[in-house]
Enzyme design. Structure first.
Site, PDB file in Angstrom:
ATOM      1  N   ARG A   1      33.546 -26.156 -36.448  1.00  0.00           N
ATOM      2  CA  ARG A   1      34.484 -25.058 -36.742  1.00  0.00           C
ATOM      3  C   ARG A   1      33.751 -23.733 -36.800  1.00  0.00           C
TER       4      ARG A   1
ATOM      5  N   PHE B   1      26.383 -13.778 -33.950  1.00  0.00           N
ATOM      6  CA  PHE B   1      26.725 -12.540 -34.656  1.00  0.00           C
ATOM      7  C   PHE B   1      25.650 -12.276 -35.700  1.00  0.00           C
TER       8      PHE B   1
ATOM      9  N   THR C   1      23.640 -10.635 -41.329  1.00  0.00           N
ATOM     10  CA  THR C   1      22.808 -10.954 -42.498  1.00  0.00           C
ATOM     11  C   THR C   1      21.318 -10.762 -42.205  1.00  0.00           C
TER      12      THR C   1
ATOM     13  N   GLY D   1      22.249 -10.048 -47.834  1.00  0.00           N
ATOM     14  CA  GLY D   1      23.277 -11.005 -47.422  1.00  0.00           C
ATOM     15  C   GLY D   1      24.651 -10.532 -47.847  1.00  0.00           C
TER      16      GLY D   1
ATOM     17  N   CYS E   1      35.466  -7.770 -38.472  1.00  0.00           N
ATOM     18  CA  CYS E   1      35.322  -9.035 -37.726  1.00  0.00           C
ATOM     19  C   CYS E   1      35.343 -10.221 -38.690  1.00  0.00           C
ATOM     20  N   LEU E   2      34.763  -9.998 -39.878  1.00  0.00           N
ATOM     21  CA  LEU E   2      34.705 -11.093 -40.850  1.00  0.00           C
ATOM     22  C   LEU E   2      36.107 -11.582 -41.201  1.00  0.00           C
ATOM     23  N   ASN E   3      37.073 -10.662 -41.221  1.00  0.00           N
ATOM     24  CA  ASN E   3      38.450 -11.075 -41.530  1.00  0.00           C
ATOM     25  C   ASN E   3      38.925 -12.188 -40.614  1.00  0.00           C
TER      26      ASN E   3
ATOM     27  N   GLU F   1      30.278 -16.035 -44.963  1.00  0.00           N
ATOM     28  CA  GLU F   1      31.516 -15.261 -44.784  1.00  0.00           C
ATOM     29  C   GLU F   1      32.019 -14.668 -46.092  1.00  0.00           C
TER      30      GLU F   1
ATOM     31  N   ASP G   1      31.781 -15.749 -55.009  1.00  0.00           N
ATOM     32  CA  ASP G   1      31.713 -14.614 -55.962  1.00  0.00           C
ATOM     33  C   ASP G   1      32.192 -13.316 -55.312  1.00  0.00           C
TER      34      ASP G   1
HETATM   35  P1  TGC Z   1      32.959  -1.048 -48.694  1.00  0.00           P
HETATM   36  O1  TGC Z   1      32.678   0.357 -49.135  1.00  0.00           O
HETATM   37  O2  TGC Z   1      33.891  -1.886 -49.497  1.00  0.00           O
HETATM   38  O3  TGC Z   1      33.466  -1.044 -47.172  1.00  0.00           O
HETATM   39  C1  TGC Z   1      32.830  -0.286 -46.172  1.00  0.00           C
HETATM   40  C2  TGC Z   1      33.873   0.029 -45.117  1.00  0.00           C
HETATM   41  O4  TGC Z   1      34.326  -1.207 -44.547  1.00  0.00           O
HETATM   42  C3  TGC Z   1      35.726  -1.379 -44.785  1.00  0.00           C
HETATM   43  N1  TGC Z   1      35.917  -2.798 -45.100  1.00  0.00           N
HETATM   44  C4  TGC Z   1      36.629  -3.639 -44.332  1.00  0.00           C
HETATM   45  N2  TGC Z   1      37.337  -3.431 -43.206  1.00  0.00           N
HETATM   46  C5  TGC Z   1      37.982  -4.472 -42.686  1.00  0.00           C
HETATM   47  N3  TGC Z   1      37.903  -5.709 -43.218  1.00  0.00           N
HETATM   48  C6  TGC Z   1      37.188  -5.967 -44.328  1.00  0.00           C
HETATM   49  N4  TGC Z   1      37.109  -7.199 -44.820  1.00  0.00           N
HETATM   50  C7  TGC Z   1      36.513  -4.891 -44.948  1.00  0.00           C
HETATM   51  N5  TGC Z   1      35.727  -4.780 -46.043  1.00  0.00           N
HETATM   52  C8  TGC Z   1      35.385  -3.489 -46.122  1.00  0.00           C
HETATM   53  C9  TGC Z   1      36.045  -0.476 -45.958  1.00  0.00           C
HETATM   54  O5  TGC Z   1      37.400  -0.112 -45.964  1.00  0.00           O
HETATM   55  C10 TGC Z   1      35.125   0.691 -45.706  1.00  0.00           C
HETATM   56  O6  TGC Z   1      35.697   1.462 -44.682  1.00  0.00           O
HETATM   57  P2  TGC Z   1      35.525   3.076 -44.701  1.00  0.00           P
HETATM   58  O7  TGC Z   1      36.310   3.523 -43.525  1.00  0.00           O
HETATM   59  O8  TGC Z   1      36.069   3.519 -46.033  1.00  0.00           O
HETATM   60  O9  TGC Z   1      34.043   3.319 -44.570  1.00  0.00           O
HETATM   61  O10 TGC Z   1      31.563  -1.774 -48.483  1.00  0.00           O
HETATM   62  P3  TGC Z   1      30.520  -2.323 -49.531  1.00  0.00           P
HETATM   63  O11 TGC Z   1      29.174  -2.032 -48.955  1.00  0.00           O
HETATM   64  O12 TGC Z   1      30.833  -1.835 -50.929  1.00  0.00           O
HETATM   65  O13 TGC Z   1      30.720  -3.897 -49.455  1.00  0.00           O
HETATM   66  C11 TGC Z   1      31.863  -4.547 -49.807  1.00  0.00           C
HETATM   67  C12 TGC Z   1      31.704  -6.067 -49.658  1.00  0.00           C
HETATM   68  C13 TGC Z   1      30.734  -6.609 -50.685  1.00  0.00           C
HETATM   69  C14 TGC Z   1      33.075  -6.652 -49.882  1.00  0.00           C
HETATM   70  C15 TGC Z   1      31.185  -6.413 -48.240  1.00  0.00           C
HETATM   71  O14 TGC Z   1      29.908  -5.967 -48.056  1.00  0.00           O
HETATM   72  C16 TGC Z   1      31.216  -7.903 -47.947  1.00  0.00           C
HETATM   73  O15 TGC Z   1      32.244  -8.434 -47.515  1.00  0.00           O
HETATM   74  N6  TGC Z   1      30.075  -8.634 -48.147  1.00  0.00           N
HETATM   75  C17 TGC Z   1      29.958 -10.016 -47.751  1.00  0.00           C
HETATM   76  C18 TGC Z   1      29.116 -10.119 -46.503  1.00  0.00           C
HETATM   77  C19 TGC Z   1      29.559 -11.231 -45.614  1.00  0.00           C
HETATM   78  O16 TGC Z   1      30.633 -11.795 -45.736  1.00  0.00           O
HETATM   79  N7  TGC Z   1      28.735 -11.563 -44.627  1.00  0.00           N
HETATM   80  C20 TGC Z   1      29.106 -12.540 -43.646  1.00  0.00           C
HETATM   81  C21 TGC Z   1      28.153 -12.545 -42.497  1.00  0.00           C
HETATM   82  S1  TGC Z   1      28.736 -13.467 -41.089  1.00  0.00           S
HETATM   83  C22 TGC Z   1      28.758 -15.055 -41.565  1.00  0.00           C
HETATM   84  O17 TGC Z   1      28.527 -15.407 -42.658  1.00  0.00           O
HETATM   85  C23 TGC Z   1      29.147 -16.044 -40.504  1.00  0.00           C
HETATM   86  S2  TGC Z   1      29.136 -17.672 -41.089  1.00  0.00           S
HETATM   87  C24 TGC Z   1      29.629 -18.622 -39.794  1.00  0.00           C
HETATM   88  C25 TGC Z   1      31.090 -18.890 -39.737  1.00  0.00           C
HETATM   89  O18 TGC Z   1      31.917 -17.975 -39.865  1.00  0.00           O
HETATM   90  O19 TGC Z   1      31.505 -20.028 -39.532  1.00  0.00           O
HETATM   91  P1  FAD Z   2      22.898 -13.366 -51.763  1.00  0.00           P
HETATM   92  O1  FAD Z   2      23.717 -12.215 -51.323  1.00  0.00           O
HETATM   93  O2  FAD Z   2      21.469 -13.131 -52.096  1.00  0.00           O
HETATM   94  O3  FAD Z   2      23.622 -14.040 -53.014  1.00  0.00           O
HETATM   95  C1  FAD Z   2      22.959 -15.027 -53.861  1.00  0.00           C
HETATM   96  C2  FAD Z   2      23.892 -15.303 -55.042  1.00  0.00           C
HETATM   97  O4  FAD Z   2      24.138 -14.100 -55.774  1.00  0.00           O
HETATM   98  C3  FAD Z   2      25.256 -15.841 -54.600  1.00  0.00           C
HETATM   99  O5  FAD Z   2      25.701 -16.803 -55.509  1.00  0.00           O
HETATM  100  C4  FAD Z   2      26.146 -14.598 -54.663  1.00  0.00           C
HETATM  101  O6  FAD Z   2      27.516 -14.904 -54.872  1.00  0.00           O
HETATM  102  C5  FAD Z   2      25.536 -13.852 -55.861  1.00  0.00           C
HETATM  103  N1  FAD Z   2      25.802 -12.417 -55.764  1.00  0.00           N
HETATM  104  C6  FAD Z   2      25.428 -11.545 -54.793  1.00  0.00           C
HETATM  105  N2  FAD Z   2      25.896 -10.324 -55.057  1.00  0.00           N
HETATM  106  C7  FAD Z   2      26.593 -10.408 -56.206  1.00  0.00           C
HETATM  107  C8  FAD Z   2      27.353  -9.479 -56.991  1.00  0.00           C
HETATM  108  N3  FAD Z   2      27.502  -8.197 -56.634  1.00  0.00           N
HETATM  109  N4  FAD Z   2      27.945  -9.921 -58.124  1.00  0.00           N
HETATM  110  C9  FAD Z   2      27.840 -11.246 -58.484  1.00  0.00           C
HETATM  111  N5  FAD Z   2      27.148 -12.170 -57.782  1.00  0.00           N
HETATM  112  C10 FAD Z   2      26.550 -11.748 -56.658  1.00  0.00           C
HETATM  113  N6  FAD Z   2      25.312 -14.442 -41.396  1.00  0.00           N
HETATM  114  C11 FAD Z   2      25.546 -13.771 -40.232  1.00  0.00           C
HETATM  115  O7  FAD Z   2      25.428 -12.558 -40.187  1.00  0.00           O
HETATM  116  N7  FAD Z   2      25.924 -14.443 -39.109  1.00  0.00           N
HETATM  117  C12 FAD Z   2      26.075 -15.800 -39.086  1.00  0.00           C
HETATM  118  O8  FAD Z   2      26.438 -16.361 -38.049  1.00  0.00           O
HETATM  119  C13 FAD Z   2      25.820 -16.524 -40.280  1.00  0.00           C
HETATM  120  N8  FAD Z   2      25.910 -17.881 -40.273  1.00  0.00           N
HETATM  121  C14 FAD Z   2      25.545 -18.579 -41.389  1.00  0.00           C
HETATM  122  C15 FAD Z   2      25.497 -19.972 -41.346  1.00  0.00           C
HETATM  123  C16 FAD Z   2      25.083 -20.694 -42.454  1.00  0.00           C
HETATM  124  C17 FAD Z   2      25.009 -22.174 -42.368  1.00  0.00           C
HETATM  125  C18 FAD Z   2      24.754 -20.025 -43.650  1.00  0.00           C
HETATM  126  C19 FAD Z   2      24.353 -20.794 -44.866  1.00  0.00           C
HETATM  127  C20 FAD Z   2      24.797 -18.639 -43.714  1.00  0.00           C
HETATM  128  C21 FAD Z   2      25.173 -17.903 -42.582  1.00  0.00           C
HETATM  129  N9  FAD Z   2      25.165 -16.503 -42.580  1.00  0.00           N
HETATM  130  C22 FAD Z   2      25.439 -15.801 -41.436  1.00  0.00           C
HETATM  131  C23 FAD Z   2      24.694 -15.781 -43.762  1.00  0.00           C
HETATM  132  C24 FAD Z   2      25.738 -15.646 -44.854  1.00  0.00           C
HETATM  133  O9  FAD Z   2      26.728 -14.738 -44.496  1.00  0.00           O
HETATM  134  C25 FAD Z   2      25.035 -15.221 -46.151  1.00  0.00           C
HETATM  135  O10 FAD Z   2      24.273 -16.322 -46.576  1.00  0.00           O
HETATM  136  C26 FAD Z   2      25.996 -14.780 -47.228  1.00  0.00           C
HETATM  137  O11 FAD Z   2      26.613 -13.569 -46.878  1.00  0.00           O
HETATM  138  C27 FAD Z   2      25.314 -14.632 -48.602  1.00  0.00           C
HETATM  139  O12 FAD Z   2      24.151 -13.887 -48.508  1.00  0.00           O
HETATM  140  P2  FAD Z   2      22.753 -14.453 -49.130  1.00  0.00           P
HETATM  141  O13 FAD Z   2      22.560 -15.828 -48.632  1.00  0.00           O
HETATM  142  O14 FAD Z   2      21.729 -13.448 -48.835  1.00  0.00           O
HETATM  143  O15 FAD Z   2      23.005 -14.561 -50.682  1.00  0.00           O
END
Ligand code: TGC
Ligand code: FAD
Length: 395
Positions: free
Chosen positions: A96, A135, A138, A143, A246-248, A371, A375
């Site tokens: 998935r 993509f 991170t 992260g 894109c994350l959405n 994603e 938390d």
């Molecule tokens: P913040 O100030 O809240 O937002 C910056 C700008 O981005 C906009 N925005 C979004 N737009 C669309 N969809 C969303 N979900 C959005 N979240 C924020 C926001 O409106 C703002 O726009 P503008 O025009 O005002 O500049 O940003 P922040 O730095 O305070 O961070 C907020 C936070 C913590 C929610 C964000 O950084 C976050 O979502 N962190 C989590 C990171 C994450 O999810 N990483 C995933 C990496 S990819 C992955 O894990 C793939 S796994 C493989 C698989 O999917 O199967």
């Molecule tokens: P951290 O951000 O260091 O967090 C560690 C702990 O602290 C967590 O429990 C978290 O919830 C907590 N924490 C962090 N900030 C706060 C806060 N403000 N308040 C309270 N608690 C907090 N990324 C990509 O870009 N592309 C990919 O394709 C991708 N694929 C992945 C595939 C796998 C199998 C895995 C495991 C990860 C993948 N990732 C990818 C990375 C993933 O998005 C990150 O692991 C995730 O966003 C969390 O970041 P981190 O691991 O650095 O943890």
């Protein structure tokens, strides 16, 4: 094929014939072609061969399902994309992940933020599974907080010079193209780039010794003075909001996928406890066992309703970021709970890879973290309710 799964509130009646057809054909494909391979791939940490599987997925319309036919994409609905994710993750989360990353994190940014040339060049091939993407957001030090990314992009004539490291990237080792996010050192804005395999200064490695997602490829991208032509920059991506949008897409897919994994755990536990006898009677006849089955069943049913409604909102273009966070957080927690309880109900057999719950349990730990961790989604919802952001604090 008869529907096998939970449908206590007759959600099937709300699906179109086309949606049911898609769900059933994906189920058949996954059960016949992928399920027999998954346990060994997980056990040996030998990722499934996506060069062979991706074209089959493409043929079935699993890649970029919700994107328009104009660019060779299936042109299906978000609800169909959700059902695809459900059926794929019933078999394994890493598969998935492949579908969600390809669709939501590689094809979507190219479609949403790319030039016409980029769309025509990459989307049809990605949709067919002829090329594989990843993509890179991170980084080792960032992260949950990608806004603090250290990867840089510096304009040099018709090229950009990229430096930095992206880690924990799904499909990093095998990708033909990577959508990579970097901060422009001149204007300070986050920009997106399409980097092709083999580009000088671009390294791709697989991470080994994972305890989760062992049937999939996850790795690292290295950028050392990597030169990328301006034509490979996503012209419409102008800030951090671009990668976050894109994350959405992928988070939405996860909200259905997690329910698929939970359903498989539930079905395995139900069948097992009906067959297995202790104290002379089936385990399923004990009240304590029934209580565990009922709790799983109720949580899955509630999660299904959330996913279904979110799908319709996505189709209408009305879903909010917070609604997506709610569904991702809730449904992954449901899957995590069900995997653990199903494992428990299988007793010692529950720790064997001959049964699926322990594999789902290990995989779901990744899904719980990627994603946006559980938390982070709590804090997104907390900000929505209170108006106060609690991500950042001054010390
Ligand atoms: P913040 O100030 O809240 O937002 C910056 C700008 O981005 C906009 N925005 C979004 N737009 C669309 N969809 C969303 N979900 C959005 N979240 C924020 C926001 O409106 C703002 O726009 P503008 O025009 O005002 O500049 O940003 P922040 O730095 O305070 O961070 C907020 C936070 C913590 C929610 C964000 O950084 C976050 O979502 N962190 C989590 C990171 C994450 O999810 N990483 C995933 C990496 S990819 C992955 O894990 C793939 S796994 C493989 C698989 O999917 O199967
Ligand atoms: P951290 O951000 O260091 O967090 C560690 C702990 O602290 C967590 O429990 C978290 O919830 C907590 N924490 C962090 N900030 C706060 C806060 N403000 N308040 C309270 N608690 C907090 N990324 C990509 O870009 N592309 C990919 O394709 C991708 N694929 C992945 C595939 C796998 C199998 C895995 C495991 C990860 C993948 N990732 C990818 C990375 C993933 O998005 C990150 O692991 C995730 O966003 C969390 O970041 P981190 O691991 O650095 O943890």
């Amino acid at each position: 094929m008869a529907f096998k799964g939970i449908d206590f509130y007759n959600i099937d009646e709300l699906l179109t014939e086309e949606e049911k057809l898609v769900r059933n054909s994906v189920r058949e494909f996954m059960e016949n072609e992928i399920l027999p391979l998954v346990a060994d791939a997980f056990h040996n940490e030998e990722p499934l061969n996506m060069r062979e599987i991706a074209p089959k997925m493409g043929e079935l319309g699993l890649l970029g399902a919700f994107l328009p036919e104009e660019y060779g994409c299936p042109g299906a609905s978000y609800t169909e994309f959700g059902l695809i994710c459900q059926e794929v993750e019933r078999v394994d989360s890493s598969m998935r992940s492949f579908v969600a990353v390809t669709s939501g994190l590689v094809m979507y940014p190219i479609w949403r933020y790319g030039s016409e040339e980029q769309k025509r060049k990459y989307l049809p091939k990605l949709a067919k599974g002829e090329i594989i993407g990843c993509f890179g957001l991170t980084e080792p030090n960032h992260g949950s907080d990608p806004g603090s990314m250290e990867t840089t992009a510096k304009r040099d004539g018709d090229e950009w010079i990229l430096n930095g490291t992206k880690t924990w990237i799904s499909e990093a080792g095998i990708a033909d193209i990577a959508v990579v996010w970097a901060r422009d050192v001149d204007d300070g804005k986050v920009k997106g780039f399409i980097i092709e395999r083999g580009t000088k200064g671009f390294q791709q490695n697989e991470i080994k010794r994972k305890g989760s997602m062992r049937a999939g490829d996850v790795g690292e991208l290295g950028l050392v003075n990597c030169r990328v032509p301006e034509e490979n920059r996503l012209p419409e991506a102008k800030s951090l909001g671009a990668p976050l949008s894109c994350l959405n897409q992928a988070r939405y897919g996860i909200s259905w996928g997690a329910i698929g994994a939970a359903m498989d755990c539930f079905e395995t536990a139900l069948n097992y406890t009906k067959d297995r006898k202790q104290f002379g009677v089936p385990l399923a006849s004990f009240q304590l066992v029934q209580e565990k089955l009922v709790k799983m069943f109720m949580e899955i049913t509630k999660g299904q309703l959330v996913a279904y409604r979110l799908g319709r909102l996505m189709d209408e273009g009305k879903a909010t970021t917070e609604q997506i966070s709610f569904a991702k957080k809730n449904n992954v927690a449901v899957a995590r709970y069900c995997a653990r309880v199903a494992r428990e109900l299988l007793g010692a057999n529950g720790i064997s890879l001959d049964y699926s719950p322990i594999r789902h349990m290990a995989n779901i730990e990744s899904v719980y973290t990627y994603e946006g961790t559980d938390d982070i989604h709590t804090l997104i919802l907390g900000r929505y309710l209170t108006g106060y952001q609690a991500f950042r604090r001054e010390l």
